[in-house]
Scaffold this motif. Structure first.
Motif, mmCIF file in Angstrom:
data_model
loop_
_atom_site.group_PDB
_atom_site.id
_atom_site.type_symbol
_atom_site.label_atom_id
_atom_site.label_comp_id
_atom_site.label_asym_id
_atom_site.label_seq_id
_atom_site.Cartn_x
_atom_site.Cartn_y
_atom_site.Cartn_z
ATOM 1 N N ASN A 172 12.080 -8.760 -7.775
ATOM 2 C CA ASN A 172 11.612 -9.875 -8.607
ATOM 3 C C ASN A 172 10.699 -9.321 -9.692
ATOM 4 O OD1 ASN A 172 10.359 -12.113 -9.742
ATOM 5 N ND2 ASN A 172 10.246 -13.238 -7.807
ATOM 6 N N GLY A 173 11.215 -9.206 -10.902
ATOM 7 C CA GLY A 173 10.469 -8.589 -11.988
ATOM 8 C C GLY A 173 9.266 -9.375 -12.460
ATOM 9 N N ALA A 174 9.152 -10.649 -12.089
ATOM 10 C CA ALA A 174 8.015 -11.463 -12.515
ATOM 11 C C ALA A 174 6.897 -11.495 -11.483
ATOM 12 C CB ALA A 174 8.488 -12.893 -12.801
ATOM 13 N N LEU A 175 7.055 -10.745 -10.411
ATOM 14 C CA LEU A 175 6.172 -10.873 -9.256
ATOM 15 C C LEU A 175 5.099 -9.791 -9.251
ATOM 16 C CD1 LEU A 175 5.684 -12.287 -6.501
ATOM 17 C CD2 LEU A 175 7.294 -10.664 -5.496
ATOM 18 N N THR A 176 3.867 -10.196 -8.898
ATOM 19 C CA THR A 176 2.780 -9.261 -8.619
ATOM 20 C C THR A 176 2.508 -9.279 -7.126
ATOM 21 O OG1 THR A 176 1.756 -9.607 -10.782
ATOM 22 C CG2 THR A 176 0.366 -8.677 -9.048
ATOM 23 N N VAL A 177 2.462 -8.104 -6.523
ATOM 24 C CA VAL A 177 2.267 -7.990 -5.074
ATOM 25 C C VAL A 177 0.943 -7.287 -4.800
ATOM 26 C CG1 VAL A 177 3.204 -7.148 -2.894
ATOM 27 C CG2 VAL A 177 4.760 -7.817 -4.744
ATOM 28 N N THR A 178 0.156 -7.876 -3.920
ATOM 29 C CA THR A 178 -1.042 -7.211 -3.401
ATOM 30 C C THR A 178 -0.704 -6.645 -2.030
ATOM 31 O OG1 THR A 178 -2.532 -8.731 -4.562
ATOM 32 C CG2 THR A 178 -3.444 -7.490 -2.709
ATOM 33 N N ALA A 179 -0.820 -5.334 -1.884
ATOM 34 C CA ALA A 179 -0.555 -4.665 -0.612
ATOM 35 C C ALA A 179 -1.893 -4.254 -0.014
ATOM 36 C CB ALA A 179 0.337 -3.445 -0.821
ATOM 37 N N THR A 180 -2.143 -4.650 1.225
ATOM 38 C CA THR A 180 -3.447 -4.407 1.818
ATOM 39 C C THR A 180 -3.314 -3.844 3.220
ATOM 40 O OG1 THR A 180 -5.548 -5.463 2.449
ATOM 41 C CG2 THR A 180 -3.573 -6.818 2.568
ATOM 42 N N ASP A 181 -4.220 -2.941 3.563
ATOM 43 C CA ASP A 181 -4.247 -2.333 4.894
ATOM 44 C C ASP A 181 -5.661 -1.825 5.129
ATOM 45 O OD1 ASP A 181 -3.629 -0.559 7.256
ATOM 46 O OD2 ASP A 181 -1.580 -1.063 6.683
ATOM 47 N N GLU A 182 -6.088 -1.764 6.404
ATOM 48 C CA GLU A 182 -7.426 -1.238 6.679
ATOM 49 C C GLU A 182 -7.421 0.264 6.915
ATOM 50 O OE1 GLU A 182 -9.734 -1.706 10.026
ATOM 51 O OE2 GLU A 182 -8.123 -1.644 11.501
ATOM 52 N N SER A 183 -6.254 0.859 7.069
ATOM 53 C CA SER A 183 -6.146 2.294 7.305
ATOM 54 C C SER A 183 -6.222 3.060 5.987
ATOM 55 C CB SER A 183 -4.815 2.612 8.001
ATOM 56 O OG SER A 183 -4.485 3.978 7.863
ATOM 57 N N ALA A 184 -7.136 4.024 5.919
ATOM 58 C CA ALA A 184 -7.249 4.841 4.714
ATOM 59 C C ALA A 184 -5.981 5.639 4.476
ATOM 60 C CB ALA A 184 -8.453 5.775 4.842
ATOM 61 N N ALA A 185 -5.355 6.132 5.557
ATOM 62 C CA ALA A 185 -4.115 6.894 5.405
ATOM 63 C C ALA A 185 -2.995 6.017 4.869
ATOM 64 C CB ALA A 185 -3.707 7.512 6.744
ATOM 65 N N ALA A 186 -2.922 4.778 5.364
ATOM 66 C CA ALA A 186 -1.888 3.868 4.879
ATOM 67 C C ALA A 186 -2.084 3.548 3.406
ATOM 68 C CB ALA A 186 -1.903 2.584 5.712
ATOM 69 N N VAL A 187 -3.313 3.268 3.010
ATOM 70 C CA VAL A 187 -3.584 2.900 1.620
ATOM 71 C C VAL A 187 -3.263 4.059 0.678
ATOM 72 C CG1 VAL A 187 -5.463 2.371 0.011
ATOM 73 C CG2 VAL A 187 -5.244 1.087 2.147
ATOM 74 N N ALA A 188 -3.683 5.270 1.037
ATOM 75 C CA ALA A 188 -3.366 6.430 0.190
ATOM 76 C C ALA A 188 -1.859 6.646 0.109
ATOM 77 C CB ALA A 188 -4.057 7.677 0.742
ATOM 78 N N SER A 189 -1.163 6.437 1.230
ATOM 79 C CA SER A 189 0.296 6.600 1.243
ATOM 80 C C SER A 189 0.962 5.542 0.382
ATOM 81 C CB SER A 189 0.810 6.499 2.685
ATOM 82 O OG SER A 189 0.209 7.461 3.524
ATOM 83 N N ALA A 190 0.527 4.280 0.530
ATOM 84 C CA ALA A 190 1.136 3.189 -0.230
ATOM 85 C C ALA A 190 0.931 3.379 -1.733
ATOM 86 C CB ALA A 190 0.564 1.853 0.224
ATOM 87 N N ARG A 191 -0.243 3.832 -2.126
ATOM 88 C CA ARG A 191 -0.490 4.058 -3.556
ATOM 89 C C ARG A 191 0.452 5.129 -4.101
ATOM 90 N NH1 ARG A 191 -7.097 3.670 -3.040
ATOM 91 N NH2 ARG A 191 -7.204 1.397 -3.289
ATOM 92 N N ALA A 192 0.680 6.179 -3.318
ATOM 93 C CA ALA A 192 1.602 7.227 -3.755
ATOM 94 C C ALA A 192 3.034 6.710 -3.806
ATOM 95 C CB ALA A 192 1.501 8.434 -2.818
ATOM 96 N N THR A 193 3.409 5.876 -2.826
ATOM 97 C CA THR A 193 4.756 5.293 -2.814
ATOM 98 C C THR A 193 4.967 4.378 -4.013
ATOM 99 O OG1 THR A 193 4.890 5.408 -0.395
ATOM 100 C CG2 THR A 193 6.332 3.832 -1.492
#
Length: 335
Positions: free
Chosen positions: A207-228
């Motif tokens: 969906n090209g019109a969509l903004t997604v907020t991705a959230t997690d409490e794990s520092a490893a998950a957040v760093a991984s998601a940002r790289a992905t």
């Protein structure tokens, strides 16, 4: 200090030995906040929280850590210490005997010339690692890892402590099969407990019109998601934040929430995290918004979803996983 659950190691060392300048890293945000709250209650300072970065261990002579259950997480930590700590560093790594394996000694041995296992005491044991190997003897640092998933056309990055690593767990795949059924006229969505960010990336791509907020409490998950997210060209359209649940998301602001909740905390099977995330989803959804969730079929979450979020229908079910859609009612009754 690495992996200090609620601050006992950090604050105990400061109180007993009068230390200052202690650097700490906790993957879970709740643990980090507990450390700071306990320090305030005990009126202790002398420490600073860091990410899992070279600054955490630069020049360190002693590293105390609780052994992670993941060998990949241990590999990333051991490599970071060997590369950046003082050449005379001593690593004191403790854990419960039932969760320790000889493979942990092998991982530490990739990076340190001496690894010793101490005798167990009260069901726990300590490994001592010292004498960092020369760089040419150590594995090349490879974190975060990267994998191309040709079937989805997606690149996934993962740090050692991220659940499922660079793979895509079967629960996530079960939910991915139904993303094309999500309404296309939405403009805001939340990937709650995002892990490496696969669901957020796939929803944003659809969906090209969509903004997604991705959230997690794990520092490893957040760093991984940002790289992905960056690897798939979605910077700005998928925003990754570290937070307790969806605390960074305003009430009644999201059209859709995606959720693949954990069913354990550490080594313990526990459904409390999932139920807390259901309540968070209900809080951030607009009236009429939808929670798309996948969960282990034997957990039978549907009554809880009906009660906390609203009317819930089953999209798919097999012996392992159930996918449901819950529509946020205008008024949610007290739990």
């Amino acid at each position: 200090m690495i992996g200090d659950n609620h601050g006992a190691l950090t604050l105990g060392a400061i109180a007993r030995h009068g230390l200052s300048g202690v650097r700490t890293h906790q993957d879970r945000l709740l643990g980090e906040r507990a450390l700071h709250a306990n320090a305030e209650r005990l009126r202790l300072d002398g420490f600073r929280s860091h990410g899992l970065t070279p600054e955490l261990v630069a020049g360190a002579r002693v590293v105390l850590m609780q052994l992670p259950r993941s060998l990949d997480a241990l590999d990333e930590i051991a490599g970071l210490i060997a590369e950046n700590a003082d050449p005379d560093v001593v690593v004191v790594a403790g854990g419960r005997v039932k969760h320790m394996t000889p493979a942990m000694n092998e991982v530490l041995g990739r990076y340190f010339g001496t690894v010793q296992a101490r005798l167990a005491r009260q069901k726990s044991r300590v490994l001592l690692a010292s004498t960092p190997r020369p760089r040419f003897e150590r594995p090349e640092q490879r974190w975060p890892q990267k994998r191309e998933h040709a079937d989805l056309g997606i690149t996934v990055y993962a740090h050692g402590g991220a659940f499922a690593g660079t793979g895509i767990d079967i629960g996530t795949r079960a939910l991915l099969q139904h993303l094309d059924k999500i309404p296309t006229d939405i403009t805001s969505a939340v990937d709650l407990g995002c892990g490496t960010g696969v669901l957020a990336v796939e929803l944003a791509r659809a969906n090209g019109a969509l903004t997604v907020t991705a959230t997690d409490e794990s520092a490893a998950a957040v760093a991984s998601a940002r790289a992905t997210v960056a690897a798939n060209g979605l910077d700005g359209r998928v925003v990754v934040v570290r937070g307790d649940g969806a605390e960074a998301v305003p009430d009644a602001s999201a059209d859709v929430v995606l959720l693949n909740p954990p069913f354990h905390v550490g080594a313990a099977v526990h459904d409390g995290v999932a139920r807390t995330l259901f309540a968070e989803a209900a809080r951030v959804l607009k009236p009429g918004g939808e929670l798309w969730a996948v969960w282990n079929s034997h957990l039978r979450y549907r009554p809880a979803l009906e009660r906390v979020v609203g009317p819930t229908r089953q999209v798919s079910r097999d012996p392992k996983f159930t996918v449901t859609v819950s529509t946020k009612r205008d008024q949610v009754p007290p739990s």
